[in-house]
Design an enzyme around this catalytic site. Structure first.
Site, PDB file in Angstrom:
ATOM      1  N   GLN A 112      33.904 -16.073  43.151  1.00 42.45           N
ATOM      2  CA  GLN A 112      34.231 -16.970  41.921  1.00 42.45           C
ATOM      3  C   GLN A 112      33.023 -17.450  41.295  1.00 42.45           C
ATOM      4  OE1 GLN A 112      37.382 -20.252  42.812  1.00 42.45           O
ATOM      5  NE2 GLN A 112      35.311 -21.332  43.235  1.00 42.45           N
TER       6      GLN A 112
ATOM      7  N   SER B  83      31.099 -22.747  38.932  1.00 44.15           N
ATOM      8  CA  SER B  83      30.198 -23.832  38.364  1.00 44.15           C
ATOM      9  C   SER B  83      28.956 -23.268  37.544  1.00 44.15           C
ATOM     10  CB  SER B  83      29.709 -24.510  39.844  1.00 44.15           C
ATOM     11  OG  SER B  83      30.817 -25.154  40.651  1.00 44.15           O
TER      12      SER B  83
ATOM     13  N   GLU C  29      43.093 -23.465  46.511  1.00 39.59           N
ATOM     14  CA  GLU C  29      41.972 -23.495  47.321  1.00 39.59           C
ATOM     15  C   GLU C  29      41.976 -24.695  48.133  1.00 39.59           C
ATOM     16  OE1 GLU C  29      37.100 -22.921  46.867  1.00 39.59           O
ATOM     17  OE2 GLU C  29      38.143 -23.635  44.917  1.00 39.59           O
TER      18      GLU C  29
ATOM     19  N   GLU D 214      35.312 -36.838  46.800  1.00 40.09           N
ATOM     20  CA  GLU D 214      35.324 -37.983  46.090  1.00 40.09           C
ATOM     21  C   GLU D 214      36.285 -37.615  44.671  1.00 40.09           C
ATOM     22  OE1 GLU D 214      32.386 -36.841  47.054  1.00 40.09           O
ATOM     23  OE2 GLU D 214      32.312 -38.505  48.616  1.00 40.09           O
TER      24      GLU D 214
END
Lengths: 389, 296
Positions: A125, A128, A245, A364
């Site tokens: 994948q 990012s 995911e 978060e």
């Protein structure tokens, strides 16, 4: 309320258990983040696939068994209970395949699904970027139209790409419309990692192994046939991957039930003393957490089978399992006492667990999603467009 | 396999919710705390008419858990665990009227013994009711009783389950009220619920309650011991109460504001019918004794 399995589900469970008992390697395979371990894990995927266990929920024409959601959970429980090897193909099977089934063309399905099932082609994948982590929509890698050749030229850099050090193909998002802002103008591409213009630079993780990599793109040509889900539709396509995911697919309940059982065994074998006393609550809580996760999953399965979707509940799930995983392994290391630092499967599991609250969207970010989408709390005011940063 | 309430179970929950949300249960609980039990006993009769006192003997533990979650959500006062969970099983029949019991040392006092038609120690009737002690939850009036008792294991399991379900309902109520409050309270020009510090605390409560619920329902189905439900529900509800108080600030710390009714009730129920430490010790003991755990 009813947790009993049907006759056919029990038969499926027995068949799964018998095959795994006969075939799971007695010795653990080497780490899949080494060349030796990679080959061993690919061979294991092949063995699973030959017996049609690699992708049980897929259609038979793609090496699956058309297993129901309940049967899939049963398979996963048995797989972890048997202590079977980690799935080197999981990024493709769990993250890309659902998108291929939902958004892929028949040609893409036929070209990509069979080799994914056999483990012949392993996928990484590529999401990012150095400046786009939690804020994925700020990604800068580009796709420029090449009408002459009928495709796109990719440029830019991706990072923290799991398995990319050894994987064969990648999937990722690129900005195909330079005028569009943030979530708009992104396209989902599939590309070979050995294509001209691709450079893969492995990155050693905490444990020293190259579990992820940076991937650099310089005018990498991708034909139109390898655009997934339509030009400019990349964000929506990618978000359906994110749901998978965070939700059911990456962390089956069996993983934690099996680990909690092994933790109880470790507690039982640990001699009396302060380390054992201090771990007692952690052992109970790990077992409780695993049971809660197992039962919660059956609730999710019931809702999905009734036509519901995961929605933001995937974020509830992700925070819970990632913190459970760390707490469980911390307790195990506590029981190992002065030997905690010495290499062991518990130490490997601990090191891996530390990544859980970070990947697939940090915890978060997940808590923001839970607060905003489930509790209905107001979004944080965002800086206006064009404000200096 | 279907791990969700049936239509009948949803109907039961809906009927209870309808009755209780129209009954000003906070006023009932406050009056009960002041010794004025008339409204509480009237509500008792209406709940009994709806079938709450016969669920233990006539329905399954799942229905008992559904009823007690509603009682917890609405802070209904009175010896409900005693009358509608423990005693029907221990005595083998539905309890007529209001009954209570002590089960020393696990349950040292008889709750609301002064209003009960019958007081027991275990399953043995007693008329030796002694001094009253205050509880952190002013609506729980605790009485000394004398006598010794044997524990009825199935009755105790159902009482522990019912207490767990009450905690779950109370925790859900505190979360709902806290979410409503942080959406309307403004500081520094913004709703405080838009700050991540507040969001993340409340998200953790949502997560804890979401993973306590399957253990409560799982215990009702016999998938896990009742102790598992009690530990998880007590931890989750207590987190809800601490977080709820913190996000409310000083107003939450007043007796007048209704949040106090649930904060004090949750603290009382955490240690009622076996402390978390007691139930964790039971779970650890059974895990260590069984080779295979209990997850099959």
């Amino acid at each position: 309320m009813d947790l009993t399995l049907s006759e056919s589900e029990l038969a499926f469970q027995a068949e799964t258990r018998a095959w795994l008992a006969a075939h799971v390697p007695a010795e653990p395979l080497a780490s899949m983040d080494t060349a030796e371990g990679w080959a061993q894990h690919q061979a294991w995927e092949r063995q699973l696939s030959d017996a049609r266990w690699s992708v049980v929920s897929w259609p038979e024409r793609y090496h699956g068994r058309d297993a129901s959601l309940v049967e899939w959970v049963i398979f996963e429980e048995e797989y972890y209970r048997a202590g079977a090897p980690g799935r080197v193909g999981q990024n493709g099977i769990f993250l890309l395949a659902p998108i291929l089934f939902d958004h892929g063309t028949p040609d893409q399905q036929d070209r990509f699904l069979p080799t994914m099932a056999t483990g012949e082609r392993i996928w990484a994948q590529c999401w990012s970027e150095p400046e786009a982590g939690s804020d994925l929509a700020s990604l800068r890698s580009t796709a420029r139209r090449d009408d002459e050749r009928g495709g796109w030229l990719l440029n830019g850099q991706k990072t923290w790409s799991s398995r990319a050090s050894y994987a064969h193909w990648g999937f990722g998002l690129f900005r195909s419309d330079p005028q569009a802002q943030r979530h708009a103008g992104l396209t989902y591409f599939l590309f070979p990692l050995d294509a001209d213009g691709v450079t893969v630079r492995p990155i050693a993780q905490l444990d020293g192994e190259a579990g992820f990599a940076e991937v650099f793109f310089e005018d990498v040509f991708v034909p139109d046939a390898d655009v997934l889900g339509g030009v400019g539709a990349g964000w929506d396509v990618a978000m359906s991957t994110a749901g998978n995911e965070r939700g059911l697919s990456l962390r089956s309940p069996g993983r934690f039930c099996a680990a909690a059982d092994r933790l109880v065994d470790l507690y039982r074998e640990t001699p009396d003393g302060p380390d054992r006393d201090a771990a007692a609550q952690g052992v109970v809580d790990a077992w409780l957490g695993a049971q809660a996760y197992r039962l919660y999953t059956w609730g999710t399965v019931t809702r999905l089978a009734g036509g519901g979707d995961m929605g933001a509940a995937g974020s509830v799930n992700k925070v819970f399992w990632s913190e459970l995983d760390i707490a469980l392994h911390e307790t195990a290391l506590g029981l190992r006492g002065p030997a905690a630092e010495v290499g062991s499967t518990w130490l490997d599991g601990y090191t891996f667990s530390l990544s859980g609250p970070i990947y697939a969207g940090t915890n978060e970010v997940q808590r923001n999603i839970v607060a905003e989408r489930i509790l209905g709390l107001p979004r944080e005011p965002r800086p206006s467009r064009g404000a200096p940063t | 396999m279907r791990f969700e309430p049936t239509d009948d179970q949803r109907d039961l929950a809906g009927a209870l919710e309808g009755l209780l949300s129209a009954s000003d249960t906070v006023a009932v609980a406050r009056a009960w705390a002041d010794g004025d039990t008339a409204a509480g006993l009237a509500l008792w009769r209406r709940l009994a008419d709806l079938g709450v006192t016969m669920l233990a003997t006539e329905a399954s533990p799942v229905e008992v858990a559904i009823a007690f979650e509603a009682l917890g959500r609405h802070a209904v006062p009175g010896p409900w665990v005693e009358s509608a969970a423990y005693l029907p099983i221990a005595l083998g029949h539905e309890v007529e009227g209001v009954a209570t019991l002590a089960l020393p040392p696990l349950v040292p006092f008889a709750l609301d013994a002064d209003v009960a038609d019958q007081v027991y120690v275990g399953a043995t009737p007693t008329d030796q009711v002694g001094a009253q002690h205050p509880s952190v939850d002013r609506a729980r009036r605790l009485f000394e009783v004398t006598g010794t008792a044997e524990t009825h294991p199935e009755a105790l399991d159902l009482a522990v389950l019912a207490t767990s379900a009450q905690l779950l309902g109370a925790g859900e109520r505190v979360l709902a009220d806290s979410v409503a409050y942080v959406k309307q309270r403004k500081q520094f020009g913004r709703q405080i619920g838009s700050y991540q510090a507040i969001k993340h605390c409340l998200a953790d409560v949502r997560i804890a309650l979401d993973f306590a619920r399957p253990l409560v329902v799982g215990a009702a189905l016999g998938e896990v011991p009742a102790s598992a439900a009690k530990v998880a529900a007590a931890d989750a509800a207590y987190l809800a109460s601490r977080t709820g108080l913190q996000v409310h600030g000083a107003i939450g710390y007043t007796a007048e504001f209704d949040l106090s009714v649930w904060i004090t009730k949750i603290r009382a129920l955490v240690s009622a019918w076996g402390t978390p430490a007691h139930h964790r010790a039971l779970l650890l003991g059974s895990l260590v004794d069984s080779r295979d755990g209990t997850d099959r």
